[in-house]
Design a protein around this motif. Structure first.
Motif, PDB file in Angstrom:
ATOM      1  N   THR A 249      67.489  -1.547  12.501  1.00  0.00           N
ATOM      2  CA  THR A 249      66.904  -1.614  13.840  1.00  0.00           C
ATOM      3  C   THR A 249      67.498  -0.581  14.805  1.00  0.00           C
ATOM      4  OG1 THR A 249      68.450  -3.352  14.345  1.00  0.00           O
ATOM      5  CG2 THR A 249      66.244  -4.046  13.738  1.00  0.00           C
ATOM      6  N   LEU A 252      65.247   1.658  16.704  1.00  0.00           N
ATOM      7  CA  LEU A 252      64.570   1.122  17.892  1.00  0.00           C
ATOM      8  C   LEU A 252      65.547   0.953  19.054  1.00  0.00           C
ATOM      9  CD1 LEU A 252      62.634  -1.837  16.187  1.00  0.00           C
ATOM     10  CD2 LEU A 252      61.706   0.409  16.735  1.00  0.00           C
ATOM     11  N   TRP A 269      58.550   6.264  20.331  1.00  0.00           N
ATOM     12  CA  TRP A 269      58.179   5.428  19.196  1.00  0.00           C
ATOM     13  C   TRP A 269      56.672   5.432  19.002  1.00  0.00           C
ATOM     14  CZ3 TRP A 269      61.007   4.198  15.326  1.00  0.00           C
ATOM     15  CH2 TRP A 269      60.421   3.385  14.341  1.00  0.00           C
ATOM     16  N   PRO A 270      56.096   5.504  17.805  1.00  0.00           N
ATOM     17  CA  PRO A 270      56.776   5.483  16.513  1.00  0.00           C
ATOM     18  C   PRO A 270      57.367   6.847  16.131  1.00  0.00           C
ATOM     19  CG  PRO A 270      54.408   5.682  16.188  1.00  0.00           C
ATOM     20  CD  PRO A 270      54.619   5.527  17.656  1.00  0.00           C
ATOM     21  N   TRP A 288      62.034  -2.380   6.048  1.00  0.00           N
ATOM     22  CA  TRP A 288      61.885  -1.786   7.381  1.00  0.00           C
ATOM     23  C   TRP A 288      60.443  -1.902   7.893  1.00  0.00           C
ATOM     24  CZ3 TRP A 288      63.269  -1.002  11.923  1.00  0.00           C
ATOM     25  CH2 TRP A 288      62.964   0.110  12.692  1.00  0.00           C
ATOM     26  N   LEU A 292      59.084  -4.203  11.142  1.00  0.00           N
ATOM     27  CA  LEU A 292      58.272  -3.639  12.228  1.00  0.00           C
ATOM     28  C   LEU A 292      56.957  -4.389  12.395  1.00  0.00           C
ATOM     29  CD1 LEU A 292      58.933   0.164  11.642  1.00  0.00           C
ATOM     30  CD2 LEU A 292      59.606  -1.164  13.657  1.00  0.00           C
ATOM     31  N   LEU A 297      55.039  -3.802  15.879  1.00  0.00           N
ATOM     32  CA  LEU A 297      55.234  -2.423  16.326  1.00  0.00           C
ATOM     33  C   LEU A 297      54.581  -1.461  15.335  1.00  0.00           C
ATOM     34  CD1 LEU A 297      58.994  -2.424  17.393  1.00  0.00           C
ATOM     35  CD2 LEU A 297      56.984  -2.359  18.880  1.00  0.00           C
ATOM     36  N   LEU A 299      54.301   1.618  12.765  1.00  0.00           N
ATOM     37  CA  LEU A 299      55.259   2.106  11.761  1.00  0.00           C
ATOM     38  C   LEU A 299      55.473   3.607  11.934  1.00  0.00           C
ATOM     39  CD1 LEU A 299      54.880  -0.665  10.645  1.00  0.00           C
ATOM     40  CD2 LEU A 299      54.311   0.270   8.426  1.00  0.00           C
TER      41      LEU A 299
END
Ligand code: MSP
Length: 543
Positions: A249, A252, A269-270, A288, A292, A297, A299
């Motif tokens: 993480t 992020l 992001w992303p 991962w 996400l 969120l 990818l």
């Protein structure tokens, strides 16, 4: 005139498009286990080069790296060194920063997973997963590999040992929290199928499906109680959060995700590119993306998995006495040859091999014979025939000039194609093809004969094309070997080397009022093969 105008407009459009682009690249954060050998430096040097390439294109770039600082292994190493874990990891993070400075790596942020901006958010993410029902409490029994910090099932073991590192594993049982991976598996496979750019090279996708997904993806145990050097679960503090859920993480948290200021997160992001070695592909290509998805969120656009740098006798290891450190190479041969070797010798989908012979050979052939000599010969001819003044473009290339122009345009295009596919070694090959072709052009046009026969216009055109190609070559190598590129540009008379942008590469007739330096300086001097091979062998044994 018409064609020129159209080209100009197209370039402007391309430039505007690039300017509005952003490029966020990350490298995995490291286990701070002491010195980093050249293998562990590869991922980050590669990321830095990609970042420099996008920067050269005028894009808004952001690069993240850092150190992965929790887990039993680090607690043990710190204890062995008589230090508190935090004291130890801070020292290691400092060493990592020093290495990146030495390797010319320019990151925007360096995150340590023991920083509060990270730990606080990991706890929030864990709670969110609990609330959503993605994480549940259960009991875990399995075979645990301490160095890899990973549990394995009986069937995953290879001859009773860890399938990743081959070391002993122990049977352990503990109350634990689990992440419900099964819930997301179908979505993950669908995502793989619909996003062919997500995993590069593509064969890694099948590897994930065949080796981990098809046999049945188990729910992942995401807490530990057997040690305490980790981020505590807020509502059940005897549990610490599994180091991979914690570490992943960072991509992020470094951008301020879930914090009071998430400006960077909104902007970057992303990620456009995340680069990882093959040993940690499973974590980045399965867990991962699932984390996400659970956070709802987007990818990363691409996760690039690279192979390993090996030694002739297998993996680099201190016990084998075959370790080579980047500092050793940089101190003796300079930064650019070290970066060049790393990036050039590693095809993306195969292991590359480091050997003293290969290093010295690349230095002597590619850098000294091909690149340095091309520059030297050209600069001395321009001095000899035109008192250092670079002749302008006469706009009517003869056959040999035209062939060189077409060849250069084609190689630049291929270079871009390879780099956009993240085939770095192949992209470098395209540059070296262009260098070889430009050297051949000297032999074909024989400027010394043109001078003797007083064919001044042809001689001018020949000098013009050589300098023009050196300028293009310098722009091409800039992301990988910035100092060398700037040195070439300076020697051929470019006044403001820092203002050079990628789009300058397409231009012709851009050499107005340029004067090469009076006496060219060789950028690379030939190495004595036996002496250097001996030297490298001796330092590899010593460590
Ligand atoms: N800490 C984890 C990553 C956590 S990501 C959330 C880790 N660290 S590492 O130091 O072991 O590895 C750092 C990087 O170096 C990884 O990308 C790894 O694959 C890479 N390499 C380690 N040895 C290597 C070679 N011999 N050759 C090329 N890359 C290698 O994994």
């Amino acid at each position: 005139m018409k064609i020129k105008f159209k080209l100009h407009v197209l370039e402007k459009i391309r430039e505007m498009k690039n300017l509005s682009n952003k490029f966020y690249v990350t490298t995995p954060i490291y286990y701070p286990s002491g010195k980093f050998h050249i293998g562990t430096a590869y991922t980050t040097v590669l990321a830095d080069s990609m970042r420099r390439y996008h920067q050269l294109k005028g894009e808004d770039t952001y690069m993240l790296t850092g150190t992965d600082e929790h887990g039993q292994k680090i607690q043990e190493i710190a204890e062995k060194n008589g230090k508190a874990p935090k004291e130890y990891v801070d020292e290691m993070a400092q060493l990592a920063k020093e290495l990146w400075a030495k390797m010319g790596v320019q990151y925007d942020d360096f995150i340590q997973t023991t920083e509060e901006r990270h730990t606080k958010i990991v706890q929030k993410i864990f709670d969110k997963f609990m609330e959503q029902g993605d994480i549940y409490k259960g009991e875990y029994e399995g075979w645990y590999c301490v160095p890899c910090e990973t549990y394995f099932t009986e069937t995953q073991l290879v001859e009773g040992k860890c399938p990743d590192c081959g070391r002993e594993v122990k049977l352990m049982k503990e109350e634990a929290y689990f992440f419900n991976m099964k819930k997301y598996v179908d979505r993950l496979i669908k995502y793989y199928d619909e996003h062919p750019d997500f995993i590069k090279p593509a064969f890694r996708k099948n590897e994930m499906i065949n080796n981990f997904i098809k046999p049945g993806l188990e729910d992942l145990c995401v807490t530990r109680t057997s040690f305490d050097w980790g981020i505590k679960v807020l509502k059940d503090p005897k549990h610490v959060i599994y180091v991979w859920l914690d570490a992943l993480t960072n991509y992020l948290t470094a951008l301020g995700y879930m914090s009071d200021d998430d400006t960077l997160f909104k902007k970057y992001w992303p990620a456009d590119l995340q680069i990882v070695g093959k040993d940690i592909a499973r974590f980045h290509l399965i867990y991962w993306p699932i984390f996400l998805m659970a956070l709802d969120l987007p990818l990363p656009k691409t996760i690039l998995v690279h192979n390993w740098i090996m030694m002739k006798d297998g993996k680099m290891s201190k016990s084998k006495g075959n370790v080579i450190y980047p500092e050793t190479l940089i101190d003796r041969y300079g930064l650019d040859p070290t970066r060049y070797f790393l990036l050039r010798e590693m095809p993306v989908n195969q292991d590359g091999i480091f050997s003293p012979e290969a290093f010295v050979e690349r230095y002597n052939f590619d850098l000294c014979n091909d690149l340095s000599n091309l520059l030297n010969r050209t600069v001395s001819m321009v001095n000899k025939y035109f008192e250092g003044n670079v002749p302008g473009y006469n706009g009517t290339p003869n056959q040999a000039d035209k062939e060189l122009e077409d060849y250069s345009t084609d190689k630049i295009k291929k270079f871009e194609e390879k780099l956009n596919e993240y085939e770095i070694a192949n992209a470098l090959q395209e540059i070296w093809d262009l260098i070889a072709r430009t050297n051949k052009y000297i032999d074909e046009t024989m400027p010394w004969t043109l001078a003797k026969e007083e064919k001044t216009e042809e001689l001018k055109s020949s000098m013009y094309h050589l300098i023009e190609n050196l300028r293009k070559i310098a722009i091409l190598i800039k992301p990988f070997m910035t100092d060398t590129a700037n040195n070439i540009l300076r020697q051929i008379g470019v006044k403001d080397v820092d203002s050079i942008r990628w789009n300058d590469i397409y231009a012709y007739d851009s050499l107005k009022d340029m004067k090469v330096i009076e006496k060219g300086e060789p950028i690379f001097m030939r190495l004595k093969v036996d002496e250097e091979v001996e030297y490298l062998k001796s330092v590899m044994k010593k460590d």
